[in-house]
Scaffold this active site. Sequence first.
Site, PDB file in Angstrom:
ATOM      1  N   GLU A 151       0.817  -1.221   0.000  1.00 20.39           N
ATOM      2  CA  GLU A 151       0.000   0.000   0.000  1.00 20.39           C
ATOM      3  C   GLU A 151       0.849   1.269   0.000  1.00 20.39           C
ATOM      4  OE1 GLU A 151      -0.883  -2.680   1.701  1.00 20.39           O
ATOM      5  OE2 GLU A 151      -2.926  -3.089   1.049  1.00 20.39           O
ATOM      6  N   HIS A 168     -11.720  -4.687   8.454  1.00 24.65           N
ATOM      7  CA  HIS A 168     -12.170  -4.472   7.080  1.00 24.65           C
ATOM      8  C   HIS A 168     -13.503  -3.712   7.051  1.00 24.65           C
ATOM      9  CE1 HIS A 168      -9.337  -7.795   6.491  1.00 24.65           C
ATOM     10  NE2 HIS A 168      -9.413  -7.649   5.188  1.00 24.65           N
TER      11      HIS A 168
END
Lengths: 340, 341
Positions: A76, A144
């Site tokens: 990321e 999440h």
Amino acid sequence: MTTTAESTTTTSQDETTRMTMAVAMNSALDLALDGDEKVILLGEDIADPAGGVLKVTRGLSSKYGTGRVRATPISETAIIGTAIGAALAGYRPVAEIMFMDFMGVCLDQITNHAAKLRYMSGGHSTIPITIRTTVGEQRFGAQHSQSLEAWFMHTPGIKVVMPSTAIEAKGLLASCVADDDPCLFIENVRLAFSQKQEVPVGDYRIPLGEADVKRPGADLSVITYGPAVHTALATAETLADEGIDLEVVDLRTLIPLDMASVMDSVAKTRKAIVLHDATTFCGPGAEIAARITEELFGKLDAPVKRLGAGYHPAPYAPSGLSYLPTSDELADTARELLGY
Amino acid sequence: MVHAQSALEADAAETALSTADLTQMYRTMRLITSTGEHAVGEVKAGRLKSAFYPVRGLEGACAAMGVAMLTEDQLVSNYRSLGDALAKGASLRSIVAEIYGRADGTSKGKGGAMHIHDQSVGFVTSTGVVGSGIPIAAGLGLAAQLDGAARAVVSVFGDGTTSIGAYHESMNLASLWNLPMVFVCQNNQWAEHTPIAEYAASTDLAARAEAYAMPSLAVDGFDPIATAQQLRTALGRARNGGGPTFVEIKTYRLTGHSGSSDYSYMPTDELAAATERDPAPTFRRWLLDEGVLDEQALAEVDKEVIAEVEDAFAFAQDSPQPAASERYTDVFADEKVVSAL
């Protein structure tokens, strides 16, 4: 305020087709890649056959090549950093971060670099990147699920966008890609497939920073955005049967924040609830409620209320531990405020 | 892995240094030393309130990079960036004015000593968070590759940076995508106040590149000619589609971590040995001994550098403070976004 999408193209202007929000976003990216060779896509699994976690990029690597629609390693920090660097060299990268909770992995690149480089360079550096991410899926558990938009509202230099309908998802995403500043575009997992509309096939843009009154009403303003817009609209129908007339204001973008439209609405109804999926405590609603109170203190008939998620990590138990604000809670709060 | 031999033995035509190159290198070294010492002096005297990170010891490494890079090549540096900026040809006046936080600085005084940049010469940005510039450099490399341009991108960082995730992610990505980059690790043996042996499981930093299938080499940073030649080779490989190279430049920090910090923790024998090889005076002696430049020519360079540095500091001190209205500009392209919040 705007209530309709304005087409910017001369062809296919009136042609529409029924699209989910996911397909509408795919259409926006397709048109952006087609219209500007400097638009590139970066992210984990975004190339075919995977086509992205919500399939938003499906077909695009096949159409535009894996040079411009580029699947990345699970990195990321490198994804966002690479997007920033390419932007510094004149590209308009669209980077996908699979889930919003993963923002922590690349937060330095977003908040210290994308958001600050224009300022730290005295205006010499322009970072026209769009970061797409998803939120709102409870079945994966606490890492999440969380709505973290307040983190980014609190960081000067990045725009924050969260659509509630397919038409707006396409028009706002197109505006983000064309914008000369970094934009965070938040896609709600539940809306991505449940929202279906007749969406213009051609290119159009919805300006960032313009709220939309989704339902006009006289008695109480619900200031909201993203999936909670639909909670508010459903509640409005329920309360209409009781003679309570809710106005639902969809902010659509949190930065820029259309406070003028919020003030117009609350000045009229004199009562307000700010509703969102994000944690209530220090959430976007805290800022908005404070501003309403500061600017409309003498005009309010009731305290401004906030409704959001509780102060706890997102629980797993998909049916046993629901934590997002419900239509019943909103209705009860509205009734309470109508009692003032 | 290629380990560079002494500079003076390697003279392949494509990496050979001309008298003009050697003169430029000496001039750059003197400019870096003089500007850095002037800035540290101003900080210690209390006239300059700046977190300035000195570059003493890096002069040879930076000057070598300066002659190896072409104008169109791009550079991303870090918070210890003065030498990199001057080597790439950034405006000295604008840099010093920025360190002073003045309106004529590279960022109108809004960036500071850690955030020097000069896009006009390819000094794209410098970052204050260790390792964070490396993925940004990878993005510039990706852009160069997509453009089909024959330009290379250099990412400059210190040895301490090899401990952070952004570095590893970028090494993998750059090698995987064959990006036109050179990873320049200025190994000054110290991560802030911690010596390399106390933070690195393996102190052979160049060897780590093998794990990313990236060619690498280590070169003596006190040998600026060898350094320049190796960098030219690596940059040429990048420009010609040969992908990235990791270059470890072994040097030594001749001062503490920051402009005003104590450095009594640095072993005196190590520091003394490195100081013996102080890049600018050592290179000056070599130029004289080899007959590249005579004393008169060297003295002329010295004189010009001193005048240029004095001019830059006077310019910076005379430059106005940024206007109060600058606080709210450059947050977004459209200033109305801020005023409407």
